[in-house]
Write a protein that holds these residues in place. Structure first.
Motif, PDB file in Angstrom:
ATOM      1  N   LEU A 232       0.829  -1.210   0.000  1.00 14.47           N
ATOM      2  CA  LEU A 232       0.000   0.000   0.000  1.00 14.47           C
ATOM      3  C   LEU A 232       0.860   1.256   0.000  1.00 14.47           C
ATOM      4  O   LEU A 232       0.527   2.252  -0.657  1.00 14.47           O
ATOM      5  N   LEU A 233       1.977   1.220   0.737  1.00  9.36           N
ATOM      6  CA  LEU A 233       2.867   2.382   0.787  1.00  9.36           C
ATOM      7  C   LEU A 233       3.501   2.652  -0.580  1.00  9.36           C
ATOM      8  O   LEU A 233       3.516   3.799  -1.060  1.00  9.36           O
ATOM      9  N   ILE A 234       3.989   1.602  -1.225  1.00 12.01           N
ATOM     10  CA  ILE A 234       4.619   1.777  -2.541  1.00 12.01           C
ATOM     11  C   ILE A 234       3.589   2.227  -3.566  1.00 12.01           C
ATOM     12  O   ILE A 234       3.863   3.105  -4.398  1.00 12.01           O
ATOM     13  N   THR A 235       2.384   1.653  -3.496  1.00 13.47           N
ATOM     14  CA  THR A 235       1.332   2.051  -4.434  1.00 13.47           C
ATOM     15  C   THR A 235       0.957   3.516  -4.247  1.00 13.47           C
ATOM     16  O   THR A 235       0.764   4.249  -5.222  1.00 13.47           O
ATOM     17  N   GLY A 236       0.849   3.954  -2.983  1.00 17.75           N
ATOM     18  CA  GLY A 236       0.523   5.351  -2.732  1.00 17.75           C
ATOM     19  C   GLY A 236       1.598   6.300  -3.214  1.00 17.75           C
ATOM     20  O   GLY A 236       1.302   7.405  -3.690  1.00 17.75           O
ATOM     21  N   LEU A 237       2.872   5.886  -3.117  1.00 16.99           N
ATOM     22  CA  LEU A 237       3.962   6.745  -3.570  1.00 16.99           C
ATOM     23  C   LEU A 237       4.019   6.844  -5.092  1.00 16.99           C
ATOM     24  O   LEU A 237       4.302   7.912  -5.648  1.00 16.99           O
TER      25      LEU A 237
END
Length: 228
Positions: free
Chosen positions: A175-180
């Motif tokens: 989720l963190l990588i997708t949001g970035l």
């Protein structure tokens, strides 16, 4: 290879296809379990030890975590079996059991250490063997009006359950990588496979039965033949 990649993408989408409250819970369990698993080569901390560090950093008391860890010693090892069964219950429509399985395994790890994961996987494997043997008589069954256990469906459900359970520690970083990356990724246009329906007309109208019992064919006026 293309089918495996497509299946991996499908399972990745399923892992985050949850209600919002469940996605928040999944992110918390994911971060906790990932920190615990990643910390095993560096002193093998317990799950509650992982929680104690951020709690202490925030300036909050950690005595309740120490008391909980002391209470779990020798009492929670059986939860590893429960965790394995919860993983086996996981499906695309019931992913919360994968989270419950990880919580049960981490509670068991307070008593038996990282071996709780091995016990849970062993329980999962034994369950699959039992279900697989029970499905052998139904390998030629035709599911019409009764429930049957079919080997092909058992294998598909087992692969889905294992993948959705194993991916839990990766949900938070995913989720963190997708949001970035989301603002920087260009998506292709969506393909429209179905023709656009005219306003006021439902796409199911053509499937409505007519008075003559025909599907999709409007009753023709004057179709009744006159005698003679």
């Amino acid at each position: 290879m293309k089918e495996h990649r497509r299946e991996l993408v499908r399972l990745s989408r399923l892992a985050v296809d949850r209600p919002r409250w469940q996605l928040v819970l999944a992110a918390l369990v994911s971060a906790w379990s990932l920190a615990w698993v990643a910390g095993q080569p560096f002193g093998a901390p317990g799950p509650l030890d992982v929680l104690a560090r951020p709690v202490a950093w925030a300036g909050l008391p950690t005595g309740w975590l120490d008391a909980a860890s002391a209470w779990c010693q020798g009492r929670t090892g059986w939860l590893a079996v429960a965790g394995g069964l919860l993983w086996a219950m996981t499906s695309a429509r019931q992913q919360v059991s994968a989270l419950g399985g990880w919580l049960a395994v981490m509670c068991a790890a307070e008593s038996v250490g990282y071996g709780a994961v091995h016990r849970a996987l062993l329980t999962f494997a034994v369950f699959l063997v039992v279900v697989g043997l029970a499905s052998i008589p139904g390998r030629r069954a035709f599911v019409v009006d009764r429930i049957a256990i079919i080997p092909k469906d058992v294998a598909r459900a087992a692969a889905t359950a294992l993948a959705l359970s194993a991916v839990v520690p990766l949900i938070a970083p995913g989720l963190l990588i997708t949001g970035l990356l989301k603002p920087y990724v260009t998506r292709p246009p969506r393909s429209r496979s179905e023709p656009k329906e005219p306003p006021g007309k439902s796409r199911f109208d053509h499937a409505l039965p007519t008075p003559r019992g025909e599907v999709g064919a409007p009753a023709a006026a004057g179709s009744r033949r006159s005698p003679g």
